[in-house]
Design a protein around this motif. Structure first.
Motif, PDB file in Angstrom:
ATOM      1  N   ARG A 106       0.858  -1.194   0.005  1.00  0.00           N
ATOM      2  CA  ARG A 106       0.106  -0.106   0.048  1.00  0.00           C
ATOM      3  C   ARG A 106       0.964   1.319  -0.234  1.00  0.00           C
ATOM      4  NH1 ARG A 106      -1.803   1.645   4.466  1.00  0.00           N
ATOM      5  NH2 ARG A 106      -2.262  -0.500   5.409  1.00  0.00           N
TER       6      ARG A 106
ATOM      7  N   THR B  34       2.209   1.820  -3.230  1.00  0.00           N
ATOM      8  CA  THR B  34       1.382   2.475  -4.142  1.00  0.00           C
ATOM      9  C   THR B  34       1.341   4.051  -4.160  1.00  0.00           C
ATOM     10  OG1 THR B  34       0.173   0.273  -4.001  1.00  0.00           O
ATOM     11  CG2 THR B  34      -1.185   2.357  -4.845  1.00  0.00           C
TER      12      THR B  34
ATOM     13  N   GLN C 169       3.778   5.736  -5.569  1.00  0.00           N
ATOM     14  CA  GLN C 169       3.530   5.630  -7.026  1.00  0.00           C
ATOM     15  C   GLN C 169       4.463   4.804  -7.539  1.00  0.00           C
ATOM     16  OE1 GLN C 169       1.981   8.729  -9.163  1.00  0.00           O
ATOM     17  NE2 GLN C 169       1.870  10.291  -7.647  1.00  0.00           N
TER      18      GLN C 169
ATOM     19  N   VAL D 196       1.070   0.230  -8.847  1.00  0.00           N
ATOM     20  CA  VAL D 196      -0.324   0.428  -9.197  1.00  0.00           C
ATOM     21  C   VAL D 196      -1.049  -0.807  -8.708  1.00  0.00           C
ATOM     22  CG1 VAL D 196      -1.983   1.121 -11.062  1.00  0.00           C
ATOM     23  CG2 VAL D 196       0.078   2.090 -11.150  1.00  0.00           C
ATOM     24  N   ARG D 197      -2.233  -0.650  -8.255  1.00  0.00           N
ATOM     25  CA  ARG D 197      -2.997  -1.813  -7.870  1.00  0.00           C
ATOM     26  C   ARG D 197      -4.473  -1.530  -8.394  1.00  0.00           C
ATOM     27  NH1 ARG D 197      -2.428  -3.635  -1.914  1.00  0.00           N
ATOM     28  NH2 ARG D 197      -2.127  -5.496  -2.788  1.00  0.00           N
TER      29      ARG D 197
ATOM     30  N   THR E 219      -1.543  -6.288  -8.981  1.00  0.00           N
ATOM     31  CA  THR E 219      -0.551  -5.276  -8.601  1.00  0.00           C
ATOM     32  C   THR E 219       0.324  -5.180  -9.789  1.00  0.00           C
ATOM     33  OG1 THR E 219      -0.828  -5.570  -6.115  1.00  0.00           O
ATOM     34  CG2 THR E 219       0.924  -4.297  -6.956  1.00  0.00           C
TER      35      THR E 219
END
Lengths: 233, 233
Positions: free
Chosen positions: B52, B55, B58, B61-62, B68
């Motif tokens: 997380r 993410t 950056q 990306v999920r 993912t």
DNA sequence: TAGTGGTCTAGACCACAGC
DNA sequence: CTGTGGTCTAGACCACTAT
């Protein structure tokens, strides 16, 4: 109505709201995780996520064994966004006032004409304004405006709204180019900013375009010890 | 040696390492949380935190229900020079040289430790370099580096490559925050830049992060009459 | 010592994508 | 349907701070 957001987000919103409203001030102690667990009736992991993310976002500061505190004031002068100075000052909880030193119509000299991509001698609007934070001058704004882009420029009351605000409302902003320099304050600029002649100033020169025209060219002088531009990539 | 870091950080390092090394390419599918749970023998919450946070940074990306992925390349910020000074000088057709005044290892004081998010006393690499355009000093670069992000920093020949170039090669740059100020040159800085003490300087302070760690903190002093930052929005 | 934040576990239910 | 990510729980142990 509002979509229901995750609990951790609701807690973030609550915390940010307390700070934004001024009820919790800079440096103040924030309720502990345990307290928030009781207040919201959720598990500690959920509270922890909310607080941890706000810490990563520099809204809060945590000290193990001690507590969680409201982070020190955010820095000023967002470079990327085109925020105006009045908003910025208000966002810091200070009072913004401004003094209009000039508001008139002049002919473009060669340099200005080149910047506006107009003929020398073309009519331009001009304003010279000092912005104050509480009683301290923080910016001298020397602005030239293309009459085509803001015909009512001279009729504005720039002690109530900023030139930037009026321009944003008059013409859709397309883009801006800027340069940032450090320069010694000339005699006149120093006097208006209440600093010593030759003191370092942070000078932002910005040229905005709208619908393919140069809408505005502004030179903004800031006392070096008061101004700071920040940004991120 | 290196303190043992939390498991979630180790997982982040592993993921970033796979990407930085090129083994996982842009857009490729990354192991699922379940797979990482098995691989590292930890609970899903721990894996979830690592993924997380990457993410949010950056790096990944999920897509719910899908998987993912390695995030697309960062857009190159045209804002303030992410380019290094050597390239800039060469681009202007001038000759770039530099003089290394210091290259050593020091303990972080409280201020630096806070900027690096490390404990005071942690070991940091330090360099102090003057950059010349032809024979004129144009930048004094005072840089601190996180040893974890660039272990071989002290062995580089910074008269041949710039610290920036070495750092870009060592650790994938995730982002940078910067501040720009105008300050009078202190005695020492003035001497090294061959300008008068108190002369206006344009000071760029930049902090770069990689994999959620602060990789480098640099303060760059430029003579005000020689330097200018430009950009567009 | 009591209270704080830092981390981790081993489950759980849900929404969504792809087959 | 299975597998994915998104969120949440109710505990736990640890390191640290303040008293």
């Amino acid at each position: 109505m509002q979509e229901k957001s995750p609990i951790f987000q609701q807690i973030k919103d609550y915390l940010v709201g307390e700070i934004a409203s001024g009820r919790w001030k800079e440096g103040e102690l924030v309720p502990s995780e345990q307290a928030l667990v009781r207040q919201f009736g959720v598990s500690r992991m959920t509270v922890n996520r909310a607080v941890r993310e706000l810490t990563a976002e520099q809204v809060l500061v945590r000290r193990q064994g001690s507590g969680t505190y409201v982070a020190p004031q955010k820095y000023q002068g967002t470079l990327v966004e085109i925020r105006n100075i009045a908003d910025e000052i208000r966002a810091r909880g200070k009072q913004h006032t401004s003094r209009v030193l000039a508001l008139d119509e002049k002919s473009a000299d060669d340099t200005l004409a080149a910047e506006f991509d107009l003929e020398p001698g073309a009519t331009l609007f001009h304003s010279l304004i000092v912005h104050f934070e509480n009683e301290t001058p923080v910016q001298l704004e020397d602005r030239w405006v293309n009459p085509v882009c803001a015909p009512a420029y001279l009729e504005q009351d720039f002690s109530r709204i900023t030139p930037n605000e009026h321009l944003m409302a008059s013409a859709p902003l397309q883009g801006a180019t800027y340069t940032i320099e450090a320069q010694p304050a000339p005699e006149e600029e120093a006097r208006l900013l209440a600093i010593g002649a030759g003191a370092p100033c942070l000078v932002l020169h910005r040229r905005t375009t709208s619908a393919g025209r140069v809408a505005s060219v502004a030179t903004m002088w800031h006392p070096g010890h008061l101004a700071r531009f920040t940004g991120s990539v």
